[in-house]
Structures are given as structure tokens and as C-alpha cells.
Design an enzyme around this catalytic site. Sequence first.
Site, PDB file in Angstrom:
ATOM      1  N   LYS A 208      44.844 -23.018  81.338  1.00  0.00           N
ATOM      2  CA  LYS A 208      44.755 -23.185  79.876  1.00  0.00           C
ATOM      3  C   LYS A 208      45.460 -22.016  79.200  1.00  0.00           C
ATOM      4  O   LYS A 208      45.131 -20.854  79.471  1.00  0.00           O
ATOM      5  CB  LYS A 208      43.278 -23.223  79.474  1.00  0.00           C
ATOM      6  CG  LYS A 208      42.985 -22.889  78.002  1.00  0.00           C
ATOM      7  CD  LYS A 208      43.157 -24.074  77.084  1.00  0.00           C
ATOM      8  CE  LYS A 208      42.832 -23.759  75.628  1.00  0.00           C
ATOM      9  NZ  LYS A 208      41.460 -23.446  75.350  1.00  0.00           N
ATOM     10  N   ASP A 339      35.237 -29.601  72.374  1.00  0.00           N
ATOM     11  CA  ASP A 339      35.232 -28.168  72.060  1.00  0.00           C
ATOM     12  C   ASP A 339      33.800 -27.641  71.907  1.00  0.00           C
ATOM     13  O   ASP A 339      33.573 -26.639  71.236  1.00  0.00           O
ATOM     14  CB  ASP A 339      36.044 -27.855  70.795  1.00  0.00           C
ATOM     15  CG  ASP A 339      36.807 -26.534  70.914  1.00  0.00           C
ATOM     16  OD1 ASP A 339      36.598 -25.819  71.915  1.00  0.00           O
ATOM     17  OD2 ASP A 339      37.594 -26.212  70.017  1.00  0.00           O
TER      18      ASP A 339
HETATM   19 ZN    ZN Z   1      38.287 -24.822  72.791  1.00  0.00          ZN
END
Ligand code: ZN
Length: 435
Positions: A208, A339
Site C-alpha cells: 500500500k 476505511d
Molecule cells: Zn485507509
Amino acid sequence: MKTIDTSTWSAIELHGIKAFLLIPSRGEPIKDAAVVIHEDKIDWVGPQSKLSVKYSAIPFARVSYLMPGLWDCHVHYFGVGESDQGGGYAVLASSAARAGARISKDLERTLFAGFTSVREVGGYGGEISPAIQDGSIVGPNIYSSIAPISMTAGHAADSMVLQDIHSLPIATVLDLCAHSLPFAVCDGVEDCIKTIRLQLRKGAKFIKVCASGGVFSEIDSVLDVQFSPEELKVMVDEAARARRVVAAHCHAKEGIMNALNAGVKTIEHGSWLYEECIALMKEKDAILVANASVVEGGMQHVDELPATQARKLRQVAVHSRKAYRLAIKAGVKIALGTDQSRSVDGTFNSHGRNGKEIFWAVNAGMTPLQAIEACTATSPETLGPYMAPKSGQLKEGYDADIIAVSGNPLENIDLLSEASNITHVWKGGHLYKSS
Ligand SMILES: [Zn+2]
């Protein structure tokens, strides 16, 4: 909810589930259907009328609506709780042991909400995952990037959840990252390559990176472009040598274009994802993970945010709503992620409320079946061809990760938002929840 007696697990090698309606994720729903499970895999799926006699002696559970276990493709387990002091420094101030204790509860909440797999884009989940695999705690399958990687002054370790961490000396930040903090900071080609290798060493299943500024970082704008094209390219290439793909956090258009040109697999957020980006995403077969929950949930509480973050969130909300609709209409490949990151119960981004993302996907223009597919069958593709498990579909040979719902989600998609509507959860063939 019944407590599941795990001592009987090894005895049930072959068992099945009969359902009034089965949603396989890809393909048409099947009425009066059955699934047969052999150990941790699906052995057979079809209408009960076609069930082979060889399965006539096995035990069957009976449920109403059956579908694959859900996936959250953008989640963080940081274990920051209500009692943690320090504002932006909370992740630093909380001990790793205390964070781990909270996360074990968060993981259970995630699983009981019907999410049998998560793709963690930075957090402690990757480190904790072996404790789930050996049965010490209960939780979903975790596919983690370990750290979110940012540049100095970028969105993540040098600002994100630790909004004001940039006021610490950079040496202190790097020292924390090198020891326990699940973040990484790097600059320049060589440092970027080394940082990818460090994540691989810790077991990252994908990488990421942050290719633009973010909402919750203090010092940058969501329009800032982060990492140079060269840095992004070497990180994608280094990950590819280990058969991993890269997920890129990006809001700004230039960040999205840089990330796609570097060869990332997924665009996380994609708030300024307009025509040019959409065309490039389709050309590259990239996947959008839009995270509508954090935008829509955040907007319901926008006045409670610090002024800088509130301004950024309003700005992101306007563009990301438009971009999400456009992407759906244009047929961009989409997987769902929330998220979610908070260990405080009952907030919009508390773990266990993951299913709301499916509601927001339908709200943005998907059909219920499309939204379910984006939250199941498409999800493993976000890990790339080598790391993707056979999961997210009720199909022969796939992981026996299966959930039952109290009502028909095709008629009322919001049923999936509440964990209480998920009546059963099987993961790897084992029943974890039954109500
Ligand atoms: Zn995030």
C-alpha cells in the site's frame, strides 16, 4: 447468539447447508438450493433437486438466504480506544498489547458482521493474523499490506492517523516505524525498494502506497501529489518481483494518473477519478475501492471534525460522490472497502459496520447484485493474480466462507448493514455464528 462448540470441528468433514435462496455472487440466484462443504472448501452447489445420493447421509443446516462471506477491501486495525489520550498521537500513546486486545474484539465484530475476509491497507492486523489461523482468537481471513507507505511529509506515517506527528523530529518517526508502529516512510528510489522488501519480510500480501495527500493528514492537501513517478514505478516493480500488486491511496487526479501509469492494481478513494482516469483504469484493468462509508459517515459528523479536516472532507465528498457514480456508469471494475479503523463501538467507522458500504454502492448506482459481487467475487482480484485466494463465490473448489441473512438482500440491501441480520457465518467450513 449461540456459542459455537469448536471441539466438534474436526469431526464434521462433510456437511451441507440448504437455503430458500442462494446468491452465488457471479451467476443467477438459485431457489431451493444446497451447498456441500468438504473440510474448508465448497464441494458442490446447486438446486436441492439435483443433490447427488452420495450426499444423502450428511447433516444439513437450514437457512433462508445464503451468500458468500463478504470482503472489506480497505480496513485498518490500529486498536485506538476511547480511553487513549493524545489526539493525533493516540496510536503512539497506546501500547501495542492494549491495541492488540482491542483489535481481537474488532476482528470478532468484523467476522460476525458477515465479513469473512479483509484486505488490511495498513495496521496491526497482519501481525495478529497467525493468532486467528491457530485458533487463539476469532476473526476474518486477513490479507495485509502491513504498513501504508508514505514519503516524508506524506499521507500516512508522517501525518495520517497521527495527524500532528509531523511536529515530532523525523528521526523519532522513523525510529517508531522501525520498531512497532505499522507505518513506513521512504524517499528516493533505493529507500523505496528497501521499504518494499521490509514489508515483504513482515509478510505483506500486497503493498500500500500513498500517492496523494489525504483528509486526515494535517499538513498536506488532498490535491498534493505524493511520490514521484519514478518512486512509484520502482515500488510497483519491486512488489511485482515478489508477485505482489500495489494499492494506491489517491484523491487528486495527477496522483491517480501517476499511480496507474506506474502499474498499481487498485486506486483507493479515487475522489477526482474523472473521464481521463476512468479510461486509463479500464485500459489497465485496475480496480477502484471508493470507500464511500468513510465519506458519507464522516459527512454526517463533519461539524465535529477539526476545521482543516472538515474542509477537506467536504471538498472530497463533492468530488468522490460524482466520481463514484461516473465509474459505476462507465463499467470500471469496483471492489468495496470501508476505511473502518476505530476501536470505539457505535461510531460510523467502528469495526463491524462494514456492510453499510454495500448500501452506499447501491445508492451510487449499482444494482444489489452488482454491489454484492463487488463485495465478494471481485474482492480477491484486488490482491492480484498470484495472491488472490479462491474466495468470494459459492462455487465448487472455493473457500467455504459463507453467510446466511435473515431476509432477502436483493429486495432490501440495507439488511447487510447490520450484524444482527447476519444469522450464520461459516469460515473455512466452520460455523462461527448461529442465531
Ligand atoms: Zn485507509
